[in-house]
Design a protein around this motif. Sequence first.
Motif, PDB file in Angstrom:
ATOM      1  N   LEU A 177       0.774  -1.080  -0.205  1.00 57.61           N
ATOM      2  CA  LEU A 177      -0.242  -0.004   0.118  1.00 57.61           C
ATOM      3  C   LEU A 177       0.931   1.196  -0.053  1.00 57.61           C
ATOM      4  O   LEU A 177       0.684   2.247  -0.755  1.00 57.61           O
ATOM      5  CB  LEU A 177      -1.016  -0.067   0.734  1.00 57.61           C
ATOM      6  N   GLY A 178       1.881   1.274   0.683  1.00 57.46           N
ATOM      7  CA  GLY A 178       2.902   2.122   1.079  1.00 57.46           C
ATOM      8  C   GLY A 178       3.841   2.496  -0.208  1.00 57.46           C
ATOM      9  O   GLY A 178       3.731   3.812  -1.224  1.00 57.46           O
ATOM     10  N   LEU A 179       3.928   1.511  -1.736  1.00 53.36           N
ATOM     11  CA  LEU A 179       4.336   1.655  -2.444  1.00 53.36           C
ATOM     12  C   LEU A 179       2.965   2.138  -4.089  1.00 53.36           C
ATOM     13  O   LEU A 179       3.381   2.775  -4.398  1.00 53.36           O
ATOM     14  CB  LEU A 179       4.567   0.431  -3.185  1.00 53.36           C
ATOM     15  N   VAL A 180       1.950   2.116  -3.305  1.00 53.43           N
ATOM     16  CA  VAL A 180       0.967   2.300  -4.174  1.00 53.43           C
ATOM     17  C   VAL A 180       0.787   3.774  -4.313  1.00 53.43           C
ATOM     18  O   VAL A 180       0.846   4.559  -5.328  1.00 53.43           O
ATOM     19  CB  VAL A 180      -0.529   1.435  -3.733  1.00 53.43           C
ATOM     20  N   GLU A 181       0.737   4.458  -2.561  1.00 55.81           N
ATOM     21  CA  GLU A 181       0.513   6.086  -1.786  1.00 55.81           C
ATOM     22  C   GLU A 181       1.602   7.173  -2.730  1.00 55.81           C
ATOM     23  O   GLU A 181       1.515   8.063  -3.548  1.00 55.81           O
ATOM     24  CB  GLU A 181       0.733   5.947  -1.060  1.00 55.81           C
ATOM     25  N   LEU A 182       2.712   5.744  -3.346  1.00 56.75           N
ATOM     26  CA  LEU A 182       4.387   6.954  -3.572  1.00 56.75           C
ATOM     27  C   LEU A 182       4.363   6.608  -4.871  1.00 56.75           C
ATOM     28  O   LEU A 182       4.639   7.811  -5.358  1.00 56.75           O
ATOM     29  CB  LEU A 182       5.426   5.499  -3.432  1.00 56.75           C
ATOM     30  N   LEU A 183       3.510   5.994  -5.175  1.00 54.23           N
ATOM     31  CA  LEU A 183       3.476   5.605  -6.968  1.00 54.23           C
ATOM     32  C   LEU A 183       1.827   6.831  -7.585  1.00 54.23           C
ATOM     33  O   LEU A 183       1.767   7.175  -8.463  1.00 54.23           O
ATOM     34  CB  LEU A 183       2.776   4.760  -7.770  1.00 54.23           C
ATOM     35  N   ILE A 184       1.216   6.732  -6.957  1.00 53.62           N
ATOM     36  CA  ILE A 184      -0.599   7.676  -6.990  1.00 53.62           C
ATOM     37  C   ILE A 184      -0.345   9.116  -7.085  1.00 53.62           C
ATOM     38  O   ILE A 184      -0.865   9.804  -7.534  1.00 53.62           O
ATOM     39  CB  ILE A 184      -1.099   6.677  -5.584  1.00 53.62           C
ATOM     40  N   GLY A 185       0.590   9.469  -5.519  1.00 53.03           N
ATOM     41  CA  GLY A 185       0.717  10.791  -5.913  1.00 53.03           C
ATOM     42  C   GLY A 185       1.513  11.438  -6.880  1.00 53.03           C
ATOM     43  O   GLY A 185       0.459  12.524  -7.270  1.00 53.03           O
ATOM     44  N   PRO A 186       2.384  11.570  -7.629  1.00 53.23           N
ATOM     45  CA  PRO A 186       2.443  12.342  -8.712  1.00 53.23           C
ATOM     46  C   PRO A 186       1.570  11.842 -10.264  1.00 53.23           C
ATOM     47  O   PRO A 186       1.406  13.305 -10.359  1.00 53.23           O
ATOM     48  CB  PRO A 186       4.051  11.441  -9.949  1.00 53.23           C
ATOM     49  N   GLY A 187       0.902  11.371  -9.798  1.00 52.52           N
ATOM     50  CA  GLY A 187      -0.293  10.780 -11.059  1.00 52.52           C
ATOM     51  C   GLY A 187      -1.431  11.974 -10.398  1.00 52.52           C
ATOM     52  O   GLY A 187      -2.454  11.823 -11.239  1.00 52.52           O
ATOM     53  N   SER A 188      -1.519  11.466  -9.531  1.00 55.60           N
ATOM     54  CA  SER A 188      -3.253  12.226  -9.213  1.00 55.60           C
ATOM     55  C   SER A 188      -2.276  13.824  -8.958  1.00 55.60           C
ATOM     56  O   SER A 188      -3.534  14.314  -9.485  1.00 55.60           O
ATOM     57  CB  SER A 188      -2.834  12.210  -7.154  1.00 55.60           C
ATOM     58  N   ALA A 189      -1.427  13.967  -8.980  1.00 48.55           N
ATOM     59  CA  ALA A 189      -1.149  15.796  -8.927  1.00 48.55           C
ATOM     60  C   ALA A 189      -1.036  16.204  -9.889  1.00 48.55           C
ATOM     61  O   ALA A 189      -1.386  17.589 -10.740  1.00 48.55           O
ATOM     62  CB  ALA A 189       0.382  15.914  -8.437  1.00 48.55           C
ATOM     63  N   ALA A 190      -0.884  14.953 -10.765  1.00 42.31           N
ATOM     64  CA  ALA A 190      -0.343  15.691 -12.558  1.00 42.31           C
ATOM     65  C   ALA A 190      -1.596  15.702 -13.142  1.00 42.31           C
ATOM     66  O   ALA A 190      -3.086  16.139 -14.286  1.00 42.31           O
ATOM     67  CB  ALA A 190       0.127  14.681 -12.764  1.00 42.31           C
ATOM     68  N   ALA A 191      -2.799  14.540 -12.823  1.00 41.62           N
ATOM     69  CA  ALA A 191      -4.161  14.723 -13.067  1.00 41.62           C
ATOM     70  C   ALA A 191      -4.846  15.834 -12.403  1.00 41.62           C
ATOM     71  O   ALA A 191      -5.770  16.771 -13.528  1.00 41.62           O
ATOM     72  CB  ALA A 191      -5.046  13.718 -12.607  1.00 41.62           C
ATOM     73  N   GLY A 192      -5.119  16.772 -11.934  1.00 43.98           N
ATOM     74  CA  GLY A 192      -5.332  17.892 -10.905  1.00 43.98           C
ATOM     75  C   GLY A 192      -5.042  18.984 -11.844  1.00 43.98           C
ATOM     76  O   GLY A 192      -5.923  19.679 -12.346  1.00 43.98           O
ATOM     77  N   LEU A 193      -3.584  18.864 -11.922  1.00 47.17           N
ATOM     78  CA  LEU A 193      -3.063  20.498 -13.481  1.00 47.17           C
ATOM     79  C   LEU A 193      -3.811  19.930 -14.383  1.00 47.17           C
ATOM     80  O   LEU A 193      -3.934  21.236 -14.912  1.00 47.17           O
ATOM     81  CB  LEU A 193      -1.896  19.878 -12.993  1.00 47.17           C
ATOM     82  N   LEU A 194      -4.463  18.917 -14.769  1.00 48.18           N
ATOM     83  CA  LEU A 194      -5.078  18.544 -16.562  1.00 48.18           C
ATOM     84  C   LEU A 194      -6.457  18.984 -16.252  1.00 48.18           C
ATOM     85  O   LEU A 194      -7.041  19.791 -16.838  1.00 48.18           O
ATOM     86  CB  LEU A 194      -4.385  17.222 -16.749  1.00 48.18           C
TER      87      LEU A 194
END
Length: 477
Positions: free
Chosen positions: A384-401
Motif C-alpha cells: 500500500l505504501g508503494l501504491v501511495e508513492l506511485l499514485i501521488g505524482p499521478g494524482s497531482a498531474a491529473a489535478g493540473l490537467l
Amino acid sequence: MSSSPAQANTNPTFVTAENAEWAKRLEEALALLRLVAPIALISLVNMGMSVTDTIMVSALFGTEALAAIAVGSDLYSIVFYLCAGILAGIAPFYTTAVAQANALERARIERIGWMTVGLLAVSAVPLIWLAPGWLEEFGIQQTLLTDGQGYTRAMALALVPMLAVILYRTVLTAAEKPKVFLKVTLAMLPLNAIGNYVFMTGVGPIPSFGPTGAGISSLIVALASLAVLVIVVRRGTPHSVSQISEAKPDWRGLVAVLRVGIPIGIATVAELGIFLGATFYAATLGAADVAAHTLTLRTAGVVYALPAALLQASMVRMARAESLHDAGACRALIFSSLGLSATFGTAIFLTLAIVAEPFATAFFDDSAAGMAAMQLAVVLLILLGLVELLIGPGSAAAGLLRGRKDTRAPMIYVLVGHWAVGAPLGIYLCEAHGLGAIGIWIGLAAGTFLTTLLTLTRLFTRTHAFPAVLQHAGHVG
C-alpha cells in the motif's frame, strides 16, 4: 571572451531571476498546502461519519443488519462519487471567474451548477430508490435487499440535498475557501451520531426505525448542512440581486461543464471500482487474505486523503494560473505540486513500512488464523505504501490537467492502467501463481504505476513544461 558557468551564476540578473523563480515556487507550494490541509480533513471527517454509522448499526442491531445496509451504502457511494466527479467539472470555470473578479460569471456558473444538480438528481435518485428490485438480478440475497430497503430509500432521498452540498463544496474549494466547508462538516459529525441514536432506537415521540434510522439521520444531516451552506455562501458571495437575475443558465454552458465533469466522474468511479472489485475478489480467497486485505483497504482510505486533496488543490491553482495567463505561475505550480506529491508519497511509504508490523500485530489476535492474517497484512501494508508513492505524482498531474479542462485523456489512462492492466495482472498472479491478496495488490501497484506514467506524460506533453523544468534544474545544479 566567454564566461565560465561559475561566473554566469554570479550574474546579478541571473541570480535575481533565479530567486524570483524559487520565490514563485514557494508561493505556490504554500498556497497548495493551505488548500490541501482542510480538503484532506474534510475527507477524514466524512469517513468518520461512515465509520460512526457502521459501528452504531453493528453494536445496536448486529452483523446481519450491518450486511443489509452495506448493499445500499456501497451502491450509494458509487453513485455519489460519480455525481461528485461530474459536479467537479464546475471548478475550473468557477475558479476562472473568481480569479478575474467577475461576479456575473460566478453567478452564471453557479446557476449552471444548480442545473447540473437537478439533472443528476433526476437520473440518480430513481436508480438508488429502485435498487432493491434490480440488484436481485446480480445474485444478491433477497433477504439482504428486503432488510436494507428502508435504509437504501432513505439514502436515495438524502442524495438530493447531498448533491447541493457537493455543489457548494466545489464552489468554496474553487474560491479557495475550503475551511468554511470544513467547519460545517465538523459541526455535522456529532449531529450524525445523535441522529443515528435517536432514529435507530426511538426517543420520546420519535419511533424506532432500526437500521433505517441511519439513513434518516443522513438525510437530516444533509438537509442541515445545506441550510447552513446556503446562508454562509450567500452572505460571502458578491452577487447583487440584479446580477443573479441576469445570470440566466444556458445549455451551452451546461454542456461545457458536463464535457469536463463526466470524465472526472467516470475516472473517480473507475478508481473506486478497482478497489471494490479487489474486495469482492479477495472474498473468494482464504480468511487470512480477506482479513489482511480489509485492514489494508481501510488504511488506504485514510492515507489517500492527502493525494486526493492535492489533486483538488492543484486543479484549482492551475485553473487560476491559466485564467490569468500566468506562464510563470503554471511552471512554478507544476514543480511545487509534483514536489509535494513526492514528499507526501515518500512520507506515507516510510511510515507504513515502519508501522506495518506493530500495527498489524495490534489489530489481529494471536490465534493461528490471526497470526497468518498479521503476517500477510505486513506485506500488504508495505505494498500500500508503494501504491501511495506511485499514485501521488499521478494524482497531482491529473489535478493540473483538470485545471486546464483536460479530463478525457486522464480518464482513459485510469481505465487502461487499472482495468486493462492492473486487474488482469492481479487475477493472473492469484490464479496462476497462488499469491492471493499479495497478487491483488501487486496488480493494483502495477496499474497505478502505468496510470501515473501516462498522466505525467500527458502533462509534460501538453504544457511543454518538462524541458523547462529539466533546463532549470540544470542551472540550479
